[in-house]
Write a protein that holds these residues in place. Structure first.
Motif, PDB file in Angstrom:
ATOM      1  N   ASN B  11       0.823  -1.208   0.000  1.00 43.94           N
ATOM      2  CA  ASN B  11       0.000   0.000   0.000  1.00 43.94           C
ATOM      3  C   ASN B  11       0.857   1.257   0.000  1.00 43.94           C
ATOM      4  O   ASN B  11       0.538   2.243  -0.646  1.00 43.94           O
ATOM      5  CB  ASN B  11      -0.920   0.006   1.220  1.00 43.94           C
ATOM      6  CG  ASN B  11      -2.161  -0.816   0.957  1.00 43.94           C
ATOM      7  OD1 ASN B  11      -2.482  -1.087  -0.199  1.00 43.94           O
ATOM      8  ND2 ASN B  11      -2.827  -1.229   2.010  1.00 43.94           N
ATOM      9  N   LYS B  12       1.929   1.201   0.774  1.00 48.12           N
ATOM     10  CA  LYS B  12       2.808   2.367   0.847  1.00 48.12           C
ATOM     11  C   LYS B  12       3.448   2.640  -0.504  1.00 48.12           C
ATOM     12  O   LYS B  12       3.560   3.787  -0.946  1.00 48.12           O
ATOM     13  CB  LYS B  12       3.885   2.139   1.912  1.00 48.12           C
ATOM     14  CG  LYS B  12       3.429   2.624   3.263  1.00 48.12           C
ATOM     15  CD  LYS B  12       4.601   2.811   4.190  1.00 48.12           C
ATOM     16  CE  LYS B  12       4.161   3.505   5.461  1.00 48.12           C
ATOM     17  NZ  LYS B  12       5.022   3.138   6.593  1.00 48.12           N
ATOM     18  N   LEU B  14       2.240   1.692  -3.442  1.00 47.11           N
ATOM     19  CA  LEU B  14       1.180   2.191  -4.321  1.00 47.11           C
ATOM     20  C   LEU B  14       0.936   3.673  -4.073  1.00 47.11           C
ATOM     21  O   LEU B  14       0.779   4.462  -5.000  1.00 47.11           O
ATOM     22  CB  LEU B  14      -0.110   1.414  -4.052  1.00 47.11           C
ATOM     23  CG  LEU B  14      -0.408   0.235  -4.970  1.00 47.11           C
ATOM     24  CD1 LEU B  14      -1.734  -0.392  -4.582  1.00 47.11           C
ATOM     25  CD2 LEU B  14      -0.445   0.682  -6.425  1.00 47.11           C
ATOM     26  N   ASP B  15       0.906   4.006  -2.797  1.00 46.79           N
ATOM     27  CA  ASP B  15       0.652   5.384  -2.406  1.00 46.79           C
ATOM     28  C   ASP B  15       1.693   6.309  -3.028  1.00 46.79           C
ATOM     29  O   ASP B  15       1.375   7.362  -3.583  1.00 46.79           O
ATOM     30  CB  ASP B  15       0.706   5.477  -0.883  1.00 46.79           C
ATOM     31  CG  ASP B  15       0.009   6.721  -0.396  1.00 46.79           C
ATOM     32  OD1 ASP B  15      -1.021   7.070  -0.997  1.00 46.79           O
ATOM     33  OD2 ASP B  15       0.501   7.334   0.563  1.00 46.79           O
TER      34      ASP B  15
END
Lengths: 401, 307
Positions: B11-12, B14-15
């Motif tokens: 997620n990080k 992707l962020d």
């Protein structure tokens, strides 16, 4: 003069000024309706602009029994067909078929055009007669040219009283339709939005959700703002120099609808960015904070919380974008060419509805009826979009409050 | 626990990817203005450089020329620039008072229902595409101009004329001027208005003397924007300008030629000097808009400071 009279005069001036603008709007709409409304019919929307020529021979020579006809035009009892005199969209005086019985020998003929001999064709309500060969009372074949038949009444008179049969007919389609331009307009709307939406929305997200106050960010913002002030004709120049090589990579050999769509995508960018950003502004900060504090990342928050709330702004952007594409002409003169194309392809040339108006009006003999008819259609579309934008805005403000 | 960790890491990542993507798109959007100016400049300047394939054109003769004949290969835009300035400024002069008064009407004077109705009229006028204005101008305005010219004893070219261009542009910039003026008038603080009323001025006096004065900076900004529109308006103007081969045109009943109509009319081939020179004309258009905006913004600053 006392104060009261003076005030009344000044207030009156504002009423007069407003009246002038109302008058102009009414004048435009009225003019288009008077000039163009009568030309708007199914034929205009569904047929080609350019004419197709046919040459066909009669197969069945025995006159049939036709249903009685009492409509407009001059009716030929021997052949079951009615003609009338018209002026076409190409400004030619022609004799048009207004009615033809399905059992008429002229409705079922064999084509004489090289390459498609024997193909069954026939006159229909979209045909204008150019010339024909008929058999006179003694069975002699006689040529009747377009000038000899002069008008519908003369043609019917010759057919009914001097001929014993028709050998062949040269005719063509009426033309003057806008089907091709409607398709091009749809193409342009889809291409431009497909490219403009993701770039525009992403830019708006950056500007509103990420950008801090820095020199670079204000530079980015002023760059996008400046795009609004660029005249559309300059976009056209840019499209043909910068984007043409891009379309060449995809196989385009000349200016094309794809090139027009790409150019329009850039024209739409400021509109899409602004309306998305305005919608992002009204999304309450508490929603973002809530999502972030629940452990969602910033991009998750944007995609799952912020953007769904801003969907109305994106919708407004799409609507405004469609309106802009429908109305755009100057940028397309350079990028899609002004050739009216009835069978447009992505990499071929063609005209949108607006560009078709320009093409008609800048020709040798402008056809005001056709131009006004298309203008009226465009105006109706644009007004509908205007109303839709208001509806979207109203529904949204109600939901938030 | 380990899976959870991987998920967080993903997620990080992707962020971070998304934040870079958003930045890249914003930079892309902003860079188009640079691309536009750069490429139109390169293409527009090319006919004046030595070694130009269709024969080098003299830059000075181009900028100061008073004849533009593509059939003879004579290209001079000096008079076209003057024509464009004349048409645009006169259109602004005509449209400005009507727009400001209409804006005042909508924002302050009209009863509520009338105000919303008028606002819709302005919005509808703003949404009318330029070709549609062009058809209207070619069908109606030219007839009016022709009739007017006849009553003055002039003969026009079917009504195509400088006056027709001015009237058309005045109509076309009206919505821009009006909506900008409305915004400016609505932004005037009610305090000054109330102060004026408390001093005994009538409502009308306040509107005309206080509100308009306080809003003049915003109204002026609208005028600058409207003028920019007028310079760049292409298809509609080209329908009624008439494309005079020489100039400048000062007689309102005579045909004229603007920068945009020059770029549009007679466009057939996509190679050769006649095509390339249109980019030079486009470049001149950009410069005209830029210089005019710079001057007017400087004027606006001085006016704004005098409140």
């Amino acid at each position: 003069m006392n104060r009261k009279t003076k005030d009344m005069i000044l207030d009156g001036l504002t009423y007069i000024s407003s009246g002038i603008s109302v008058f102009v709007l009414i004048a435009i709409v009225l003019y288009l309706i008077i000039q163009g409304a009568s030309s708007i019919n199914w034929h205009l929307l569904s047929s080609n602009y350019n004419v197709t020529a046919y040459n066909a021979a009669v197969v069945e020579t025995n006159p049939g029994n036709y249903a009685p006809y009492n409509g407009e035009g001059v009716y030929s009892e021997q052949y079951g067909v009615a003609f009338k005199d018209i002026t076409t969209a190409h400004n030619d005086d022609e004799i048009q078929v207004v009615y033809i019985d399905s059992s008429s020998p002229l409705a079922n003929m064999e084509s004489l055009i090289a390459g498609e001999e024997g193909k069954m064709v026939g006159l229909n309500e979209d045909s204008v007669v150019q010339s024909l060969y008929y058999f006179d009372q003694s069975g002699e074949r006689v040529f009747l040219s377009r000038t000899q038949m002069s008008d519908a009444a003369t043609l019917v008179d010759i057919l009914d009283n001097q001929s014993s049969g028709v050998y062949s007919i040269n005719y063509q389609t009426l033309g003057g339709g806008i089907r091709g331009s409607i398709i091009v307009t749809l193409y342009l709307i889809v291409i431009s939005l497909l490219i403009s939406l993701p770039i525009g929305i992403a830019s708006a997200i950056y500007l509103h959700e990420y950008a801090t106050k820095s020199k670079i960010n204000s530079l980015i913002r002023s760059g996008i703002d400046t795009l609004t002030g660029v005249p559309s004709i300059v976009y056209g120049l840019m499209g043909v120099t910068v984007l043409f090589p891009v379309t060449q990579l995809m196989g385009a050999t000349s200016t094309s609808i794809l090139l027009g769509g790409l150019t329009l995508a850039i024209i739409l960018l400021p509109t899409i960015i602004r309306s998305t950003e305005e919608a992002l502004m009204v999304v309450p900060q508490s929603l973002r904070d809530g999502s972030l504090s629940l452990g969602a990342t910033k991009s998750q928050t944007i995609f799952k919380v912020v953007l769904p709330c801003a969907v109305n702004g994106i919708l407004t952007g799409i609507l405004l974008g469609i309106g802009r594409v429908i109305g755009e002409s100057a940028a397309l003169v350079y990028t899609t060419s002004t050739v009216i194309n009835d069978y447009p392809t992505l990499l071929g040339q063609g005209t949108s509805l607006s560009l078709m108006i320009w093409s008609i009006m800048s020709g040798e003999q402008p056809n005001y009826e056709l131009a006004s008819a298309i203008s009226l259609i465009i105006l109706i579309l644009v007004f509908i979009i205007n109303i839709l934008v208001k509806v979207v805005a109203k529904r949204f403000s109600r939901r938030l409050v | 626990m380990q899976i959870d960790n991987r998920c967080v890491k993903r997620n990080k990542l992707l962020d971070r990817i998304f934040s870079w993507l958003f930045l890249a798109m914003a930079v892309l959007s902003a860079s188009f203005i640079v691309v536009i100016i750069l490429f139109v400049f390169i293409k527009g300047i090319s006919p004046f450089l030595p070694g130009y394939e269709y024969g080098q054109v003299d830059l000075l003769a181009f900028l100061t020329g008073t004849v533009y004949r593509q059939d003879q290969g004579v290209y001079g835009v000096g008079f076209i620039v003057i024509n464009t300035l004349i048409a645009s400024f006169l259109a602004l002069l005509l449209s400005f008072p009507i727009s400001v008064l209409t804006a005042l009407f909508i924002a302050k004077i009209a009863p509520k229902h009338l105000a919303t109705g008028m606002q819709s009229v302005v919005e509808l006028l703003a949404s009318v595409p330029s070709v549609v204005y062009g058809v209207f101008a070619a069908g109606v305005i030219t007839k009016i101009v022709d009739a007017l010219a006849t009553s003055f004893g002039y003969v026009t070219y079917g009504g195509s004329s400088l006056l027709a261009v001015i009237l058309l542009l005045a109509i076309m910039i009206f919505p821009t001027l009006t909506s900008m003026s409305i915004t400016a008038i609505r932004a005037v603080s009610p305090d000054i208005e109330q102060a004026s009323l408390a001093l005994g001025a009538t409502k009308t006096q306040t509107n005309f003397k206080v509100v308009l004065t306080a809003a003049k900076s915003g109204i002026f900004a609208g005028a600058i924007l409207g003028l920019g529109r007028a310079y760049g308006e292409a298809t509609a103007v080209a329908m009624v300008a008439g494309n005079k081969l020489f100039g400048p045109t000062f007689n309102p009943f005579d045909i004229t030629r603007t920068l945009t109509s020059t770029m549009l009319v007679g466009l057939k081939e996509t190679t050769g000097l006649d095509y390339d020179i249109r980019f030079s004309v486009g470049l001149v258009l950009i410069v005209v808009i830029f210089v005019s905006n710079a001057i007017l913004n400087a004027v606006k600053k001085r006016i704004g400071n005098q409140v």
